[in-house]
Design a protein around this motif. Structure first.
Motif, mmCIF file in Angstrom:
data_model
loop_
_atom_site.group_PDB
_atom_site.id
_atom_site.type_symbol
_atom_site.label_atom_id
_atom_site.label_comp_id
_atom_site.label_asym_id
_atom_site.label_seq_id
_atom_site.Cartn_x
_atom_site.Cartn_y
_atom_site.Cartn_z
ATOM 1 N N CYS A 36 -2.315 -10.184 6.067
ATOM 2 C CA CYS A 36 -1.912 -11.077 4.990
ATOM 3 C C CYS A 36 -3.105 -11.964 4.660
ATOM 4 N N SER B 155 1.336 -11.348 1.205
ATOM 5 C CA SER B 155 1.884 -10.744 2.417
ATOM 6 C C SER B 155 1.849 -9.225 2.426
ATOM 7 N N GLY B 156 1.386 -8.589 1.339
ATOM 8 C CA GLY B 156 1.438 -7.136 1.325
ATOM 9 C C GLY B 156 2.857 -6.657 1.570
ATOM 10 N N GLY C 62 4.002 -7.594 -1.741
ATOM 11 C CA GLY C 62 3.458 -6.357 -2.282
ATOM 12 C C GLY C 62 4.375 -5.670 -3.275
ATOM 13 N N HIS D 14 -1.007 1.271 -2.034
ATOM 14 C CA HIS D 14 -1.786 0.026 -2.034
ATOM 15 C C HIS D 14 -3.291 0.258 -2.137
ATOM 16 N N ALA E 13 -2.338 -3.879 9.068
ATOM 17 C CA ALA E 13 -1.809 -4.740 8.010
ATOM 18 C C ALA E 13 -2.339 -6.165 8.167
ATOM 19 N N THR F 241 -4.311 -5.106 1.781
ATOM 20 C CA THR F 241 -3.383 -5.578 2.806
ATOM 21 C C THR F 241 -3.091 -4.495 3.838
ATOM 22 N N HIS F 242 -3.171 -3.231 3.424
ATOM 23 C CA HIS F 242 -3.026 -2.098 4.340
ATOM 24 C C HIS F 242 -3.360 -0.836 3.557
ATOM 25 N N ILE G 294 -6.310 -8.207 -4.774
ATOM 26 C CA ILE G 294 -5.564 -7.912 -3.550
ATOM 27 C C ILE G 294 -4.711 -6.675 -3.809
ATOM 28 N N ASP G 295 -5.110 -5.582 -3.178
ATOM 29 C CA ASP G 295 -4.523 -4.246 -3.285
ATOM 30 C C ASP G 295 -4.906 -3.561 -4.595
ATOM 31 N N ALA H 142 -7.913 -13.926 6.221
ATOM 32 C CA ALA H 142 -7.124 -12.771 6.631
ATOM 33 C C ALA H 142 -6.394 -13.065 7.936
ATOM 34 N N THR I 105 4.203 -6.837 4.694
ATOM 35 C CA THR I 105 4.620 -7.409 5.978
ATOM 36 C C THR I 105 5.875 -8.252 5.842
#
Length: 204
Positions: free
Chosen positions: A134, A145-146, A187, A69, A132, A63-64, A39-40, A122, A148
């Motif tokens: 999560c 949650s990145g 994040g 990221h 974005a 996540t975005h 994740i990322d 997601a 967010t």
């Protein structure tokens, strides 16, 4: 095999709107002893691959698309032969960093991937960035949650492609109905819980 979460912190820069800042990013790897997802993909391919180890990396979930990221996502894709997955609404941000190539799979709201015997789902939570998302893993009781949601409230807005009202609405309508004991892996910085952030945000 039992699914688990592995974690590392990597350091680098975040650049947007003509400003550059030093940042520490969390990297999360979810899976069992044979397969996993990342994740990322910030800053350091070697550090991420050290977490992956000799496992089959099934996907790179973003996540975005802020550069801190996703900057090394293409290199990680090449190293591990794993697809990059991103919500398509983040294309304008992605192209600021990777103008010459795209990600591989669109992450829509409700997209699910099975990994290590569990499901990651997601949840589209625009506001910090248009695309974005999560990632919720109910079997592990965790949310990734990145940028967010953090310990203490919503992620930053005020930059290009962000909106404070939208992020608060995303958190209240998409995240705060999750079980209060859900651990939020962010994040940047420390973990929190849905219950703690519900109390901090107050009523809608």
């Amino acid at each position: 095999m039992t699914a688990r979460v592995d974690h590392a912190v990597v350091s680098g820069t975040f650049s947007l709107d003509g400003e550059t800042h030093q940042v520490d990013n969390n990297v999360w790897v979810v899976g069992d002893d044979s397969e996993c997802v990342v994740i990322d993909a910030p800053h350091d391919v070697d550090a991420i691959m050290a977490l992956v180890g000799d496992r089959n990396l099934r996907a790179i979930l973003l996540t975005h698309a802020h550069d801190d990221h996703c900057r090394v996502a293409p290199q990680l894709r090449e190293r591990a032969v794993a697809p990059i997955m991103l919500h398509p609404d983040d294309r304008p941000l992605w192209e600021l960093t990777h103008a010459d190539h795209l990600w591989d799979v669109d992450l829509g709201d409700g997209f699910e991937i099975m990994i290590g015997g569990i499901t990651l789902r997601a949840i589209h939570t625009p506001g910090h960035a248009p695309g974005a998302v999560c990632f919720h893993a109910p079997a592990l009781g965790v949310l990734f949650s990145g940028d967010t949601l953090f310990q203490g409230g919503p992620g930053a807005t005020g930059r290009s492609f962000s909106d404070e009202d939208v992020i608060v609405d995303s958190i209240r309508t998409r995240l705060l109905d999750l079980p209060e004991e859900t651990v939020v892996h962010t994040g940047h910085g420390p973990d929190t819980t849905i219950g703690a952030e519900k109390a901090a945000l107050g009523p809608a």
